[in-house]
Design a protein around this motif. Structure first.
Motif, PDB file in Angstrom:
ATOM      1  N   THR A 231       0.851  -1.187   0.000  1.00 27.80           N
ATOM      2  CA  THR A 231       0.000   0.000   0.000  1.00 27.80           C
ATOM      3  C   THR A 231       0.886   1.235   0.000  1.00 27.80           C
ATOM      4  OG1 THR A 231      -0.180   0.405   2.405  1.00 27.80           O
ATOM      5  CG2 THR A 231      -1.651  -1.271   1.456  1.00 27.80           C
TER       6      THR A 231
ATOM      7  N   LEU B  43      -2.299   4.947   1.629  1.00 27.61           N
ATOM      8  CA  LEU B  43      -3.689   4.482   1.757  1.00 27.61           C
ATOM      9  C   LEU B  43      -4.480   5.397   2.693  1.00 27.61           C
ATOM     10  CD1 LEU B  43      -5.914   2.310   1.333  1.00 27.61           C
ATOM     11  CD2 LEU B  43      -4.882   1.068   3.256  1.00 27.61           C
TER      12      LEU B  43
ATOM     13  N   THR C 231      -7.672  -1.052   7.508  1.00 29.62           N
ATOM     14  CA  THR C 231      -6.543  -1.282   6.603  1.00 29.62           C
ATOM     15  C   THR C 231      -6.650  -2.644   5.929  1.00 29.62           C
ATOM     16  OG1 THR C 231      -5.093   0.135   7.935  1.00 29.62           O
ATOM     17  CG2 THR C 231      -4.029  -1.442   6.466  1.00 29.62           C
TER      18      THR C 231
ATOM     19  N   ILE D 133      -7.188  -3.556   1.913  1.00 35.98           N
ATOM     20  CA  ILE D 133      -6.242  -4.421   1.200  1.00 35.98           C
ATOM     21  C   ILE D 133      -6.978  -5.549   0.487  1.00 35.98           C
ATOM     22  CG2 ILE D 133      -4.437  -6.152   1.570  1.00 35.98           C
ATOM     23  CD1 ILE D 133      -3.308  -4.241   3.750  1.00 35.98           C
TER      24      ILE D 133
ATOM     25  N   VAL E 239      -3.396   0.420  -3.558  1.00 34.85           N
ATOM     26  CA  VAL E 239      -3.303  -0.901  -2.922  1.00 34.85           C
ATOM     27  C   VAL E 239      -2.979  -1.918  -3.998  1.00 34.85           C
ATOM     28  CG1 VAL E 239      -4.508  -2.683  -1.595  1.00 34.85           C
ATOM     29  CG2 VAL E 239      -5.044  -0.269  -1.190  1.00 34.85           C
TER      30      VAL E 239
END
Length: 289
Positions: free
Chosen positions: A7, A10, A45, A49, A60
């Protein structure tokens, strides 16, 4: 080194919470531990993802692809990822053996022998209903499901929560065996930092939606230290100037002050009169936050 997860910047924003500028990577052959307090943004998070929520900013990559872009490759991509979230996802009326039937229908690479062997190892009776499983047993069922389609990457959200110490060690042994195969990796969110000390290669910490640090576990557990000081000791450290204490992190305790030092061996050599202990992941996180 191949990156199974990457990432960059993000971001995800909700009313009252913002995940901002989260940059992390999970190379093949590594276990990355994701830590932080409740509500820090760890689950957000992980969901970004996995393509479960759309980010508001940043990029991502999951196994080299954007998980938020619809494509014919996306279904095949997700076959290669095993996921255990913090709640058992299966219908409560489903039996354990029916979960295996679901896996066979969902995954071309489903290995019924692996699922049955893990259910037997975890003492998950085939006729047991999902609704009758404890939280810990539900996590074991989720892990058996995740491993039975032979993924390359595991994404785990509190996978050892609700397990007793012996069961946690059993799960960690499974993850070690998973990592023995070339090209595998694990991203593992956990509040149980002692588990991460046993298995992780890298530790990434998020707090209030911000990335606080990301570093090798050995730099924390093998090199960093906690100096046990009095107030006068801390002032002397600042005044002496022979040891780099820029960015000093200290926590006042009832009996003194704990000071985080990046290299406990160099610190002990510079200040032999001051006791300095090995830092745990929990110690390091507490002092950094």
């Amino acid at each position: 080194m191949e990156q199974l997860i990457r990432t960059e910047g993000l971001a995800k924003r909700y009313d009252g919470f913002a995940l901002e500028d989260i940059t992390l990577s999970v190379p093949a052959g590594t276990v990355v531990g994701l830590i932080g307090s409740n509500g820090a943004g760890k689950t957000t998070t992980l969901k970004a993802i996995l393509g479960m929520i759309a980010p508001d900013g940043g990029t991502v990559e999951l196994l080299g692809h954007d998980p938020h872009t619809a494509s014919s490759a996306l279904a095949a991509l997700k076959q290669r990822v095993g996921v255990v979230l913090d709640a058992c996802p299966f219908p409560v009326s489903m039996k354990v053996r029916d979960v295996g039937t679901l896996g066979r229908a969902a995954y071309p690479r489903w290995d019924a022998a692996i699922f049955e062997q893990l259910c037997d190892q975890f003492k998950l009776a085939p006729k047991k209903l999902v609704k009758d499983l404890s939280r810990g047993m539900g996590m074991k069922l989720s892990l058996a499901f995740a491993l039975a389609h032979r993924p390359e990457l595991l994404v785990l959200d509190e996978a050892t929560a609700g397990l007793d110490p012996l069961a946690r060690d059993e799960v960690l042994d499974l993850l070690r065996r998973f990592m023995e195969q070339d090209g595998h990796a694990v991203l593992m969110s956990s509040h149980i930092t002692t588990d991460l000390e046993k298995i992780a290669d890298q530790i990434t910490c998020i707090d209030e939606g911000r990335l606080m640090f990301s570093m090798p576990k050995d730099a924390i557990c093998d090199q960093a230290g906690i100096a046990r000081c009095r107030t006068a000791d801390v002032e002397a450290l600042r005044d002496q100037g022979s040891f780099d204490l820029s960015g000093l992190r200290a926590l006042h305790r009832s009996m003194g002050i704990d000071v985080l030092v990046p290299d406990r061996f160099a610190f002990a050599q510079a200040f032999p009169a001051l006791p300095v202990d090995r830092a745990s992941i929990e110690d390091y996180m507490t002092l950094m936050l």
